[in-house]
Design an enzyme around this catalytic site. Structure first.
Site, PDB file in Angstrom:
ATOM      1  N   ASP A  67      -3.695   1.482   8.498  1.00 46.10           N
ATOM      2  CA  ASP A  67      -5.093   1.909   8.417  1.00 46.10           C
ATOM      3  C   ASP A  67      -5.911   1.011   7.500  1.00 46.10           C
ATOM      4  OD1 ASP A  67      -3.772   2.726   6.136  1.00 46.10           O
ATOM      5  OD2 ASP A  67      -4.047   4.851   6.464  1.00 46.10           O
ATOM      6  N   ASN A 135      -2.344  16.629   1.674  1.00 47.74           N
ATOM      7  CA  ASN A 135      -2.662  17.633   2.706  1.00 47.74           C
ATOM      8  C   ASN A 135      -1.822  17.438   3.981  1.00 47.74           C
ATOM      9  OD1 ASN A 135      -3.795  15.363   3.829  1.00 47.74           O
ATOM     10  ND2 ASN A 135      -5.860  16.197   4.057  1.00 47.74           N
ATOM     11  N   HIS A 137      -1.371  14.526   5.576  1.00 44.36           N
ATOM     12  CA  HIS A 137      -1.794  13.461   6.501  1.00 44.36           C
ATOM     13  C   HIS A 137      -0.817  12.293   6.452  1.00 44.36           C
ATOM     14  CE1 HIS A 137      -4.522  11.489   3.220  1.00 44.36           C
ATOM     15  NE2 HIS A 137      -3.588  10.608   3.496  1.00 44.36           N
ATOM     16  N   GLU A 142      -5.883  12.992   9.620  1.00 47.39           N
ATOM     17  CA  GLU A 142      -6.127  14.196   8.838  1.00 47.39           C
ATOM     18  C   GLU A 142      -5.722  15.442   9.631  1.00 47.39           C
ATOM     19  OE1 GLU A 142      -6.712  13.938   5.800  1.00 47.39           O
ATOM     20  OE2 GLU A 142      -8.398  12.643   5.273  1.00 47.39           O
TER      21      GLU A 142
HETATM   22  C1  GLP Z   1      -3.862   7.204   1.821  1.00 43.31           C
HETATM   23  C2  GLP Z   1      -3.258   6.371   2.934  1.00 43.31           C
HETATM   24  C3  GLP Z   1      -1.938   6.921   3.394  1.00 43.31           C
HETATM   25  C4  GLP Z   1      -1.067   7.219   2.195  1.00 43.31           C
HETATM   26  C5  GLP Z   1      -1.706   8.265   1.340  1.00 43.31           C
HETATM   27  C6  GLP Z   1      -0.886   8.604   0.109  1.00 43.31           C
HETATM   28  O1  GLP Z   1      -4.692   8.211   2.271  1.00 43.31           O
HETATM   29  N1  GLP Z   1      -4.131   6.227   4.042  1.00 43.31           N
HETATM   30  O2  GLP Z   1      -1.330   5.989   4.265  1.00 43.31           O
HETATM   31  O3  GLP Z   1       0.189   7.647   2.632  1.00 43.31           O
HETATM   32  O4  GLP Z   1      -2.965   7.785   0.901  1.00 43.31           O
HETATM   33  O5  GLP Z   1      -1.111   7.660  -0.901  1.00 43.31           O
HETATM   34  P1  GLP Z   1      -0.235   7.515  -2.181  1.00 43.31           P
HETATM   35  O6  GLP Z   1       1.020   6.837  -1.764  1.00 43.31           O
HETATM   36  O7  GLP Z   1      -1.055   6.647  -3.100  1.00 43.31           O
HETATM   37  O8  GLP Z   1       0.004   8.878  -2.725  1.00 43.31           O
END
Ligand code: GLP
Length: 241
Positions: A67, A135, A137, A142
């Site tokens: 993404d 949440n 995702h 989402e």
């Molecule tokens: C973002 C990314 C996800 C990731 C999530 C968790 O929203 N788009 O791909 O898994 O955050 O991030 P973190 O690893 O910093 O907790």
């Protein structure tokens, strides 16, 4: 789903690297699906260390990222293209031309989704690395995203904007939209490696492993994947043990 519970972040990263190393070392032309966020940083450090020490080559490896924030480009230190270069690609012998991510600056967003989606159809991931949002995702899919979704633009939820604001100067700077692979694109990977650490991921990990398979918890779709490994620390595993 195969579940590996590690003592802490370092051990989680080392165990995740074992799964990744098996793919990269048995297939030097593998397609790696990669993720951003704090969670996979330790895995990436292990990949860099192994490359430097053991000479594991990424010259013929191709990558597809999950993404990208809409509106950000490679000059923004908050963009995911910047993150990948800084935290992984710049320290490997990978050919930049073989690394792929959505173009956050594309003015025709629909066309950009179609371009990236066609690429994903060509480059099936031998392994897809994932983190998980608090949440539930995965990528930027989402809650409520259809399981049949492919690359699309999303409106980020308030909880994701809040979670991710820690990496920006202030919450107003967090883009409200992003490009993301869809859940179908993720499920198309031959192998999934999902990582989670910390207490704030415990509820999401419960939904991923033990909850109902529902579009309200996007990660729950992974219960239907034939080759999915979860590597998490004890804090994130608190509700599944
Ligand atoms: C973002 C990314 C996800 C990731 C999530 C968790 O929203 N788009 O791909 O898994 O955050 O991030 P973190 O690893 O910093 O907790």
């Amino acid at each position: 789903m195969k579940i590996i519970v590690a003592k802490n972040y370092e051990e989680m990263s080392a165990r995740a690297f074992e799964v990744m190393a098996e793919v990269v070392k048995t297939n030097p032309q593998a397609v790696l699906g990669l993720a951003t966020g704090s969670t996979p940083l330790g895995l990436y450090r292990n990949m860099i260390e192994d490359h430097k020490k053991n000479g594991t080559s990424y010259k013929q490896i191709k990558t597809v990222n999950l993404d990208e924030y809409a509106g950000l480009d490679e000059n923004s230190d908050q963009s995911y293209v910047y993150f990948m270069r800084k935290n992984l690609f710049d320290s490997l012998d990978i050919d930049r031309k073989n690394t792929n991510i959505e173009d956050g600056t594309a003015s025709d967003r629909k066309a950009e989704c179609a371009r990236y989606n066609a690429l994903l159809h060509e480059l099936q991931q031998d392994i897809q690395v994932l983190g998980i949002g608090s949440n539930g995702h995965i990528a930027f899919n989402e809650p409520g995203t259809p399981f049949g979704s492919e690359t699309h633009v999303v409106d980020l939820t308030e909880s994701t904007i809040k979670d991710n604001s820690r990496l920006f100067k202030n919450i107003d700077e967090v883009p409200r939209q992003a490009f993301t692979m869809g859940l179908k694109n993720i499920m198309n990977a031959k192998k999934i490696l999902i990582l989670a650490n910390g207490e704030n991921k415990a509820q999401a990990v419960y939904g991923l492993v033990k909850g109902e398979v529902t579009e309200n918890v996007p990660a729950s779709v992974l219960q239907l994947h034939p080759d999915c490994t979860l590597v998490c620390d004890e804090a994130a595993a608190r509700l599944i043990l």
